[in-house]
Design a protein around this motif. Structure first.
Motif, short mmCIF file in Angstrom:
data_model
loop_
_atom_site.label_atom_id
_atom_site.label_comp_id
_atom_site.label_asym_id
_atom_site.label_seq_id
_atom_site.Cartn_x
_atom_site.Cartn_y
_atom_site.Cartn_z
N LYS A 119 2.98 48.78 41.86
CA LYS A 119 2.92 48.50 43.30
C LYS A 119 3.92 47.41 43.70
N ASP A 126 11.19 49.31 48.21
CA ASP A 126 11.16 49.65 49.63
C ASP A 126 11.81 48.56 50.49
N TYR A 148 0.36 57.67 39.18
CA TYR A 148 1.66 57.87 39.81
C TYR A 148 1.53 58.79 41.02
N GLN A 149 0.76 59.87 40.89
CA GLN A 149 0.58 60.77 42.03
C GLN A 149 -0.13 60.07 43.19
N LYS A 150 -1.12 59.25 42.87
CA LYS A 150 -1.85 58.50 43.89
C LYS A 150 -0.91 57.56 44.66
N LEU A 151 0.12 57.07 43.99
CA LEU A 151 1.07 56.15 44.62
C LEU A 151 2.30 56.86 45.18
N GLY A 152 2.22 58.18 45.32
CA GLY A 152 3.27 58.92 46.02
C GLY A 152 4.32 59.60 45.17
N GLU A 154 5.78 62.56 42.74
CA GLU A 154 5.61 64.00 42.56
C GLU A 154 6.27 64.40 41.24
N ARG A 178 9.43 59.37 43.34
CA ARG A 178 8.88 59.00 44.65
C ARG A 178 10.09 58.76 45.56
N LYS A 180 11.34 57.75 49.39
CA LYS A 180 10.96 57.17 50.67
C LYS A 180 11.96 57.61 51.71
#
Length: 181
Positions: A119, A126, A148-152, A154, A178, A180
């Motif tokens: 995180k 970001d 990893y999927q929970k945090l965006g 793929e 991921r 953005k």
């Protein structure tokens, strides 16, 4: 690159996540060997690809000076128990992305240390205009894949029969990313 130190308390364990310093070099050398011996989720077996304290000092210096790299440690009671790195590429065509890797000693699994290292890395990426974070994970590491999927992240691809583990069988590596907008 550096971040502001963060403190967390999970299931009665208090830890901090902070930017690495040169004083961490020996602890990181020892920790990496320990972690490689505790799990087959890493690329190396215990002792392979050894980096001594001097090697970590060089890496720390490079990562601290680079605006494309981030090297974090997790510390419990002044003891480094995990770390993560984001490494960018200086080539212009890859300047929008970094690769992420993380490891935590087994004694401290289940306290959200890996999640919070990730995180903090996502937040840093970001806020620094990086668009993509990539990582590789062993197909059997279900907890990590779900996190990893929970945090965006793929699944972007699979490297088939990519690793041979101690049981003599081949395993796939999953490539995740991921992006953005």
């Amino acid at each position: 690159m550096l971040i502001t130190k963060q403190e967390f308390e999970v299931n009665g364990v208090t830890y901090i996540i902070r930017s690495v310093t040169a004083n961490d070099a020996q602890a990181l050398s020892n920790l990496r060997v320990q972690i490689d011996g505790e799990t087959e989720n890493m690329d190396r077996e215990k002792g392979e690809g050894f980096i001594d304290a001097a090697g970590f000092e060089k890496l720390i210096h490079t990562d601290t000076e680079s605006n494309r790299n981030l090297f974090l440690v997790a510390e419990v009671r002044d003891r480094v128990v995990g770390f993560s790195r984001c490494e960018g590429n200086q080539l212009k065509r890859f300047s929008h992305k970094i690769e992420f890797g993380v490891c935590v000693i087994k004694e401290y699994w289940g306290y959200g240390i890996g999640k919070n290292l990730l995180k903090e890395s996502i937040s840093w990426a970001d806020s620094n205009g990086l668009k993509k974070i990539t990582l590789q994970v062993l197909e059997t590491n279900d907890k990590a894949i779900k996190l990893y999927q929970k945090l965006g992240f793929e699944i972007e691809g699979i490297l088939k029969k990519d690793k041979i583990l101690s049981d003599g069988n081949y395993y796939n590596t999953i490539i995740m990313g991921r992006f953005k907008e």
